[in-house]
Design a protein around this motif. Structure first.
Motif: not given
Length: 419
Positions: A381-403
């Motif tokens: 239910x999310x729409x593209x925007x700053x928060x959208x990008x922020x969440x994707x970046x947050x997941x990527x950061x945690x993924x690369x940190x193996x969290x």
């Protein structure tokens, strides 16, 4: 000349066919120099008494290209692209009003043709049929003495084509020769005229120097002659500050690079320039001035900006380290770190850390496919925007940190951020 070689053999056949048709024909220029030095030439040029029209009539219009007919140059097509041979009519050049190319040419003879060339070692001919050197300019003697000397008056040669100023430095450095005194004085006296030449031609010479193993000497000669101050004035503050020997350090690093790409070598040359806010050297603008491609510019900018990013790899987060090593120019960055570790022993441990990390970490772990993408967020239910990008970046950061290791875990994390 006895060992078979397709390009050389085809060039010899071109000479033989011109001879059979009644025209004098010889190998000319750099290929003669390389043969006499025991090197395999990159290409073969033929000089002949035949006019461009006679060359085309002899070999046929379908097998020739009139790429420079007004200057007496025809390309004879070989059995493969690497075998093509440039055939030029013996000529004398008229005035060089623009300092780049002759206003006109007159067809002539071998001796006159030799006198219009740049350096003695490039002004010799070779008869591949009788296997003999024809030298009107003393090129063989200069080869024996490992000396680069302009043909005739060096100021006249450089006035004709200002690019020869850079070529003098390139040949001297890459051949590990000495620059003859009068020629060296002429280069220094005329260095400020190099900018008459197009940046495309200047950069081609710069590329040939920086990827060559004698790149340190090439840059030293460019500096001592005054050419570097005109081509890359940004480096002035490195070269003339005795309290900050950054120029010497840069030269040492250039010497330690192993088979670098041009972007890596250029980034090494530039990496000690100040790029902090307030003292910024615009590396991208410098690259644009040199007419580099977008890809080359991106590489030079990234390598310059991140030249010290791996100096303390153990202090980086796993995500930070992976992002650096997943970049397309990561091998070049590691190459720069390797060169820096050879100059500064304090970087030996960081280099070992990085190499060990690369050895034990597969590429798919350094740059794994993203756990989620924008479509997953839209389904929540999310729409593209700053928060959208922020969440994707947050997941990527945690993924690369193996969290985070699975898509399910990533979606659970997203839901937790939304509550």
């Amino acid at each position: 000349m006895s060992a078979p070689h397709p390009q050389r053999d085809f060039a010899r056949d071109v000479v033989a066919r011109l001879r059979d048709a009644g025209f004098q024909a010889l190998f000319a220029g750099g290929c003669v120099r390389d043969l006499l030095m025991g090197r395999e030439p990159q290409d073969y040029d033929v000089a002949t008494a035949a006019t461009p029209e006679q060359v085309r009539n002899l070999f046929g219009k379908r097998r020739t290209l009139a790429v420079g007919a007004s200057f007496g140059v025809i390309i004879v097509l070989g059995p493969s692209p690497e075998c093509h041979v440039e055939v030029a009519t013996f000529r004398a050049d008229g005035n060089y009003a623009d300092g780049r190319r002759p206003d006109r040419v007159e067809f002539s003879d071998p001796q006159t043709d030799a006198q219009r060339r740049d350096f003695t070692i490039n002004g010799m001919f070779f008869d591949p049929i009788d296997e003999r050197v024809i030298d009107y300019v003393g090129g063989q003697q200069d080869l024996e003495h490992h000396q680069l000397r302009a043909i005739g008056d060096p100021r006249v040669r450089f006035t004709e084509d200002k690019l020869r100023l850079l070529r003098a430095v390139r040949f001297t450095a890459t051949l590990d020769f000495e620059l003859e005194a009068d020629t060296a004085r002429a280069v220094a006296a005329m260095a400020d005229q190099i900018l008459v030449v197009s940046w495309e031609r200047i950069t081609q010479e710069l590329k040939k120097m920086l990827v060559n193993r004698h790149r340190r000497r090439a840059m030293t000669l460019c500096d001592e002659s005054g050419l570097l101050a005109n081509i890359l004035p940004e480096l002035a503050q490195l070269r003339h500050d005795p309290l900050h020997p950054d120029w010497l350090h840069t030269l040492e690093l250039l010497d330690e690079l192993t088979d670098p790409t041009f972007p890596l070598a250029l980034a090494t040359l530039l990496h000690r320039l100040p790029i902090d806010p307030g003292t910024v050297v615009d590396i991208a603008a410098l690259c644009r001035r040199l007419k580099l491609s977008n890809d080359e510019t991106d590489s030079v900018v990234w390598l310059t900006r991140n030249s010290a990013a791996l100096d303390a790899p153990a202090d980086l987060t796993l995500a930070q380290l992976k992002r650096l090593l997943a970049h397309r120019d990561a091998p070049a960055l590691v190459g720069l770190l390797t060169a820096r570790a050879r100059v500064r022993t304090t970087l030996a441990e960081p280099l070992e850390f990085v190499l060990n990390f690369l050895a034990r970490t597969p590429p798919e772990a350094i740059n794994p496919p993203p756990l989620i993408d924008g479509a997953d967020l839209k389904r929540l239910g999310l729409q593209p925007g700053p928060r959208f990008r922020e969440l994707l970046d947050g997941v990527r950061e945690l993924q690369l940190n193996s969290d985070l290791t699975t898509t399910s875990d990533a979606l659970d994390w997203i839901r937790a951020q939304l509550t």
